[in-house]
Write a protein that holds these residues in place. Structure first.
Motif, PDB file in Angstrom:
ATOM      1  N   VAL A  11       4.757   4.094   8.529  1.00  0.00           N
ATOM      2  CA  VAL A  11       4.454   2.756   9.021  1.00  0.00           C
ATOM      3  C   VAL A  11       4.674   1.715   7.909  1.00  0.00           C
ATOM      4  CG1 VAL A  11       2.547   1.319   9.830  1.00  0.00           C
ATOM      5  CG2 VAL A  11       2.851   3.604  10.754  1.00  0.00           C
ATOM      6  N   TYR A  12       4.374   2.132   6.672  1.00  0.00           N
ATOM      7  CA  TYR A  12       4.478   1.210   5.533  1.00  0.00           C
ATOM      8  C   TYR A  12       5.498   1.709   4.516  1.00  0.00           C
ATOM      9  CZ  TYR A  12      -0.245   0.280   7.349  1.00  0.00           C
ATOM     10  OH  TYR A  12      -1.321   0.027   8.149  1.00  0.00           O
ATOM     11  N   GLU A  13       5.911   0.786   3.658  1.00  0.00           N
ATOM     12  CA  GLU A  13       6.637   1.203   2.463  1.00  0.00           C
ATOM     13  C   GLU A  13       5.676   2.072   1.643  1.00  0.00           C
ATOM     14  OE1 GLU A  13       6.802  -2.837   1.519  1.00  0.00           O
ATOM     15  OE2 GLU A  13       8.910  -3.142   2.021  1.00  0.00           O
ATOM     16  N   VAL A  14       6.197   3.025   0.881  1.00  0.00           N
ATOM     17  CA  VAL A  14       5.332   3.885   0.054  1.00  0.00           C
ATOM     18  C   VAL A  14       4.668   3.021  -1.015  1.00  0.00           C
ATOM     19  CG1 VAL A  14       5.301   5.814  -1.590  1.00  0.00           C
ATOM     20  CG2 VAL A  14       6.689   5.955   0.493  1.00  0.00           C
ATOM     21  N   SER A  15       3.330   3.167  -1.106  1.00  0.00           N
ATOM     22  CA  SER A  15       2.563   2.299  -2.011  1.00  0.00           C
ATOM     23  C   SER A  15       2.383   2.929  -3.393  1.00  0.00           C
ATOM     24  CB  SER A  15       1.192   2.020  -1.405  1.00  0.00           C
ATOM     25  OG  SER A  15       0.440   3.230  -1.379  1.00  0.00           O
ATOM     26  N   ALA A  53       9.728  -0.633 -18.646  1.00  0.00           N
ATOM     27  CA  ALA A  53       9.424  -1.002 -17.253  1.00  0.00           C
ATOM     28  C   ALA A  53       9.533   0.249 -16.389  1.00  0.00           C
ATOM     29  CB  ALA A  53      10.389  -2.073 -16.755  1.00  0.00           C
ATOM     30  N   ASP A  54       8.487   0.550 -15.666  1.00  0.00           N
ATOM     31  CA  ASP A  54       8.497   1.684 -14.736  1.00  0.00           C
ATOM     32  C   ASP A  54       7.475   1.414 -13.651  1.00  0.00           C
ATOM     33  OD1 ASP A  54       5.904   2.570 -15.630  1.00  0.00           O
ATOM     34  OD2 ASP A  54       6.864   3.511 -17.357  1.00  0.00           O
ATOM     35  N   TRP A  55       7.238   2.382 -12.794  1.00  0.00           N
ATOM     36  CA  TRP A  55       6.391   2.135 -11.623  1.00  0.00           C
ATOM     37  C   TRP A  55       4.971   1.740 -12.014  1.00  0.00           C
ATOM     38  CZ3 TRP A  55       2.102   4.954  -9.859  1.00  0.00           C
ATOM     39  CH2 TRP A  55       1.844   6.149 -10.533  1.00  0.00           C
ATOM     40  N   ARG A  56       4.479   2.269 -13.138  1.00  0.00           N
ATOM     41  CA  ARG A  56       3.130   1.899 -13.595  1.00  0.00           C
ATOM     42  C   ARG A  56       3.113   0.572 -14.342  1.00  0.00           C
ATOM     43  NH1 ARG A  56       2.694   7.224 -15.431  1.00  0.00           N
ATOM     44  NH2 ARG A  56       1.212   8.532 -14.323  1.00  0.00           N
ATOM     45  N   ARG A 112      -2.664  -3.738  -7.813  1.00  0.00           N
ATOM     46  CA  ARG A 112      -1.536  -3.677  -6.874  1.00  0.00           C
ATOM     47  C   ARG A 112      -1.347  -2.273  -6.309  1.00  0.00           C
ATOM     48  NH1 ARG A 112       3.250  -6.465 -10.310  1.00  0.00           N
ATOM     49  NH2 ARG A 112       2.020  -5.726 -12.065  1.00  0.00           N
ATOM     50  N   MET A 113      -2.456  -1.538  -6.169  1.00  0.00           N
ATOM     51  CA  MET A 113      -2.312  -0.165  -5.674  1.00  0.00           C
ATOM     52  C   MET A 113      -1.817  -0.135  -4.229  1.00  0.00           C
ATOM     53  SD  MET A 113      -2.826   1.479  -8.337  1.00  0.00           S
ATOM     54  CE  MET A 113      -2.865   3.210  -7.880  1.00  0.00           C
ATOM     55  N   ASP A 114      -2.066  -1.219  -3.484  1.00  0.00           N
ATOM     56  CA  ASP A 114      -1.584  -1.266  -2.092  1.00  0.00           C
ATOM     57  C   ASP A 114      -0.234  -1.976  -1.971  1.00  0.00           C
ATOM     58  OD1 ASP A 114      -2.588  -3.746  -2.744  1.00  0.00           O
ATOM     59  OD2 ASP A 114      -3.657  -4.043  -0.845  1.00  0.00           O
ATOM     60  N   HIS A 115       0.391  -2.268  -3.108  1.00  0.00           N
ATOM     61  CA  HIS A 115       1.748  -2.837  -3.077  1.00  0.00           C
ATOM     62  C   HIS A 115       2.767  -1.699  -3.062  1.00  0.00           C
ATOM     63  CE1 HIS A 115       1.061  -7.222  -4.407  1.00  0.00           C
ATOM     64  NE2 HIS A 115      -0.111  -6.729  -4.032  1.00  0.00           N
ATOM     65  N   PRO A 116       3.996  -1.976  -2.646  1.00  0.00           N
ATOM     66  CA  PRO A 116       5.010  -0.909  -2.647  1.00  0.00           C
ATOM     67  C   PRO A 116       5.326  -0.457  -4.074  1.00  0.00           C
ATOM     68  CG  PRO A 116       6.018  -3.048  -2.204  1.00  0.00           C
ATOM     69  CD  PRO A 116       4.536  -3.259  -2.177  1.00  0.00           C
ATOM     70  N   VAL A 117       5.518   0.840  -4.235  1.00  0.00           N
ATOM     71  CA  VAL A 117       5.962   1.344  -5.537  1.00  0.00           C
ATOM     72  C   VAL A 117       7.382   0.829  -5.781  1.00  0.00           C
ATOM     73  CG1 VAL A 117       6.856   3.546  -4.605  1.00  0.00           C
ATOM     74  CG2 VAL A 117       6.127   3.411  -6.998  1.00  0.00           C
ATOM     75  N   VAL A 118       7.654   0.430  -7.004  1.00  0.00           N
ATOM     76  CA  VAL A 118       8.997  -0.041  -7.384  1.00  0.00           C
ATOM     77  C   VAL A 118       9.460   0.717  -8.635  1.00  0.00           C
ATOM     78  CG1 VAL A 118       8.827  -2.327  -6.321  1.00  0.00           C
ATOM     79  CG2 VAL A 118       7.984  -1.982  -8.662  1.00  0.00           C
ATOM     80  N   HIS A 119      10.671   0.455  -9.057  1.00  0.00           N
ATOM     81  CA  HIS A 119      11.277   1.185 -10.182  1.00  0.00           C
ATOM     82  C   HIS A 119      11.388   2.676  -9.871  1.00  0.00           C
ATOM     83  CE1 HIS A 119      11.283  -2.415 -12.570  1.00  0.00           C
ATOM     84  NE2 HIS A 119       9.978  -2.538 -12.510  1.00  0.00           N
TER      85      HIS A 119
END
Ligand SMILES: [Ca+2]
Ligand SMILES: [Ca+2]
Length: 390
Positions: free
Chosen positions: A134-138, A192-195, A207-214
């Motif tokens: 349902v969501y982008e992976v957080s 720069a990485d996901w964390r 931002r734990m409920d934001h989409p994971v990036v990198h």
């Protein structure tokens, strides 16, 4: 005498040749320059249209400045406390999935905005039923995956990733010696990485409920496999994003802002100088933001680009395709990504449409690129959302 005549004739011939070349230069040089200007303008226009969406591929990025010294600038030390805090603050929420009944739809568009992307033509496609996140992976979900498996992303292995310049602190920026040619708002940021989405002095604590990036395409595959899911094909992703509506621009229809309501996280203002944040967010938004489409999916358009499983091809048949998976390989070693991101603006990078697409090499990562998983069966422990389609 004879010698004198010969010399005179030679001088005359030389003079005539000189005049001929001069006339040629006077007549044709401006035309040639005009042609060159037109070609450069055309290239500039093409670059402008490209918006740097595909400029963040690791082995393709061209830089405007040379690296100073061997290996470029040293990365500052990681903040160990930040990493520890992230681990302790992770939630246990897992992405819910929705059952999407298969069917026929029109993929792509005949109203092509970026021909070089392979948006068109509109073509008939049939897909089987599937489950879709349902969501982008957080970040919270990716954190669970990393804690369980010890997985190390490619951005962490390479030691850097691409970040939008506006998001980077002055301190981190001062360490950077390169920018991407044609898309100078992209900077390769060490650490720069996901964390640490904006470099070592940033974190995801709030931002734990934001989409994971990198996360690279390879990272996304690893996550989905761990979750007993898989990446969607481009056809499945587009079918899901369209939410049962035929030939519409966006997941909810053709009106970008129905009843003047923001329905996705993109860029308002003049990119990249100004972001008025009228939709509420400068960069990523929580994956639960805005209204879902008719299939119950959130943020397929905007927020972050989403990897799909297909290799890139920009040519498509108009014959009916059943469960297409894309070409067996890509001549440019590119995987497809869909949906656009918080960096997209209508005047500049109008790629938050269902039919739009872009690409990166599978080891690439950036601060606006994430993913969601699909599955053939509902994995154990994953909640199913029942969607009532009106
Ligand atoms: Ca926004
Ligand atoms: Ca998205």
């Amino acid at each position: 005498m004879a010698a004198s005549i010969t010399k005179k004739n030679f001088s005359c011939q030389y003079y005539i040749l000189y005049m001929y070349v001069t006339i040629l230069l006077i007549v044709f040089l401006p035309v040639s320059l005009q042609g060159q200007e037109a070609e450069e303008a055309s290239c500039k226009s093409s670059e402008d249209e490209s918006c740097g969406c595909a400029a963040t591929s690791r082995d393709k990025a061209a830089y405007t400045k040379p690296v100073e010294g061997e290996g470029g600038a040293e990365a500052p030390e990681f903040d160990k406390d930040t990493t520890r805090t992230v681990k302790s603050s992770a939630t246990t929420r897992t992405n819910q999935m929705v059952f999407v009944r298969g069917g026929d739809f029109t993929m792509g568009t005949d109203d092509v905005r970026f021909p070089q992307d392979g948006e068109g033509p509109a073509r008939p496609v049939r897909v089987d039923s599937f489950y879709a996140d349902v969501y982008e992976v957080s970040n919270a979900e990716f954190d669970i995956f990393v804690k369980e498996t010890g997985f190390v992303t490619e951005a962490e292995k390479f030691g850097d990733s691409f970040v939008l310049e506006n998001l980077i602190s002055e301190e981190v920026k001062s360490e950077i010696t390169q920018a991407v040619a044609g898309a100078p708002w992209w900077l390769p940021v060490k650490g720069a990485d996901w964390r640490h989405p904006e470099g070592v002095d940033s974190d995801i604590i709030n931002r734990m409920d934001h989409p994971v990036v990198h996360v690279s395409w390879n990272d996304a595959v690893a996550y989905c496999t761990w979750a007993k899911k898989r990446l969607p094909t481009e056809a499945e992703w587009e079918y899901a994003s369209r939410g049962g509506l035929e030939n519409r621009l966006y997941p909810w229809g053709n009106n970008e802002m129905p009843k003047k309501e923001h329905r996705m996280n993109i860029w308002q203002g003049k990119f990249p100088e100004e972001n008025t944040e009228e939709d509420g967010y400068y960069s990523t938004a929580p994956v639960t933001s805005y209204k879902p489409n008719k299939f119950g999916l959130y943020n397929t358009a905007g927020n972050v680009w989403e990897w799909v499983s297909d290799w890139l091809s920009v040519r498509h048949t108009t014959e009916l395709q059943v469960n297409p998976k894309g070409p067996a390989k890509s001549a440019t070693n590119d995987k497809v990504k869909k949906g656009g991101s918080y960096m997209c603006h209508k005047d500049y990078c109008y790629r938050y449409r269902n039919a739009a697409r872009s690409q990166n090499t599978p080891d690439s990562s950036a601060s606006n690129l994430g993913f969601r998983c699909f599955a053939d069966k509902l994995p154990q422990g994953v909640g199913e959302i029942k969607v009532v389609i009106r």
